[in-house]
Write an enzyme that holds these catalytic residues in place. Sequence first.
Site, PDB file in Angstrom:
ATOM      1  N   GLY A 118      48.359   9.927 118.788  1.00  0.00           N
ATOM      2  CA  GLY A 118      47.422   9.609 117.710  1.00  0.00           C
ATOM      3  C   GLY A 118      46.074  10.285 117.851  1.00  0.00           C
ATOM      4  CB  SER A 122      49.876  18.728 118.411  1.00  0.00           C
ATOM      5  OG  SER A 122      50.947  19.184 117.739  1.00  0.00           O
ATOM      6  CG  ASP A 166      50.650  20.626 114.810  1.00  0.00           C
ATOM      7  OD1 ASP A 166      49.694  21.413 114.676  1.00  0.00           O
ATOM      8  OD2 ASP A 166      50.685  19.495 114.284  1.00  0.00           O
TER       9      ASP A 166
HETATM   10  C1  GLA Z   1      48.631  18.466 111.237  1.00  0.00           C
HETATM   11  C2  GLA Z   1      49.908  19.202 110.822  1.00  0.00           C
HETATM   12  C3  GLA Z   1      49.706  20.712 110.928  1.00  0.00           C
HETATM   13  C4  GLA Z   1      48.448  21.149 110.169  1.00  0.00           C
HETATM   14  C5  GLA Z   1      47.254  20.293 110.570  1.00  0.00           C
HETATM   15  C6  GLA Z   1      46.026  20.601 109.742  1.00  0.00           C
HETATM   16  O1  GLA Z   1      48.370  18.683 112.584  1.00  0.00           O
HETATM   17  O2  GLA Z   1      50.981  18.823 111.656  1.00  0.00           O
HETATM   18  O3  GLA Z   1      50.855  21.367 110.431  1.00  0.00           O
HETATM   19  O4  GLA Z   1      48.659  21.111 108.796  1.00  0.00           O
HETATM   20  O5  GLA Z   1      47.527  18.912 110.446  1.00  0.00           O
HETATM   21  O6  GLA Z   1      45.579  21.886 109.978  1.00  0.00           O
END
Ligand code: GLA
Length: 391
Positions: A118, A122, A166
């Site tokens: 959270g 990622s 990510d």
């Molecule tokens: C999240 C999503 C990514 C990207 C970001 C914003 O992390 O998983 O794919 O869109 O938000 O940049």
Amino acid sequence: MIQAFRERFGAQGEVRVYRAPGRTNLIGEHTDYNLGFVMPVALQLATFIATAPSGDGMLRIYSEGFDEQREWPVTKIAELEPAKHWTDYPIGVAKQLLRAGYEIAPANLLIRSTVPEGSGLSSSAALEVSTALALLNGRAIDPLELALLCQRAEREYVGVPSGIMDQYISVFGRENTAIEIDCRSLKHRDVRLPKGVALLATNTMVKHALGSSAYRDRVRECATAVELIAKTYPQVASLRDVSPEQFEAVENKLPEPVRRRARHVVTEDDRVNRFVEAAEAGRLEEMGQLMVASHRSLQRDYEVSCAELDFLVDTALGMEGVIGARMTGGGFGGCTVTMLRPESVAGFAEKIRGLYEQQFNLTPQIYPCKPSEGAGEIHQMDAIPPVSIGQ
Ligand code: GLA
């Protein structure tokens, strides 16, 4: 970790360990699903999975973080439905592997993660990519296929319409360098950061519920913008195709808030390209200004920031040694990323922690963001770095 695995699952068989890192994004936010540019670094914070064959037809997954274990007969995986549970990530990946023609062998998995959940660093992509490697357990896979397959797991099974950033950085991250990803061609290049800069992620320790619905709304608003802009410029297939000049020419035809959403994406792509040039030329001040401009655009035009993120950015900008700061990741909580002089790191961490505590009554964790290697099998576990600075 191998010992913990053997205590839980028994002593037979060779235990192998796979690692996939989290990330922080330096610039290029909410541009990936618009097929534009992003510039993330893979972190030392990572998800580690120990695995060995189970020999009894079952896939068994234990998460140390949740202290929970679940199991399924491997023959049933193809029929499973999302359960709104953390296991949706590994199961979504298993289903995508099956669909891509990889057999899922009966196995036990033990998951240990240092990516705070959270936090906007990622943790989900780190879990997806490490799961894919653990389930493959040494079988070869093309790295781009690995990233795309994990993204599909997130989109189709977990149900978040996320971009490729990510999973891509978790697979392709490199030690000592950021990478610039072109989210249309799915190619990347290394962008070495100038000497004399350090990167820190500061965790607001909040995750506002609005985040996931707002993410979907933004994806939709961007699609609307593309439809409207294509009436004037038929060759436009995504916001990536719109130059700042073209945007100026059509912006009056776009309703609010679609106009501001598109303006963020178009100007953000441009900022990524300028940031890369500035980094290559060692122009630190300009890099810092571009980070701040990115934050303001996310705050005012894209409206994905929040009071906690704004406070951390505004406070950091006044502090000694700070070159630039912005929110990183999807927004509505999670982390900021700060670029600063290495000699200012300790003082910065202590001071911003105190000020944030006073304001929000929460203690922010602060993580060093030394660019690290992308996902793979690991043979040495003593490399896990401390999670938070100074605590
Ligand atoms: C999240 C999503 C990514 C990207 C970001 C914003 O992390 O998983 O794919 O869109 O938000 O940049």
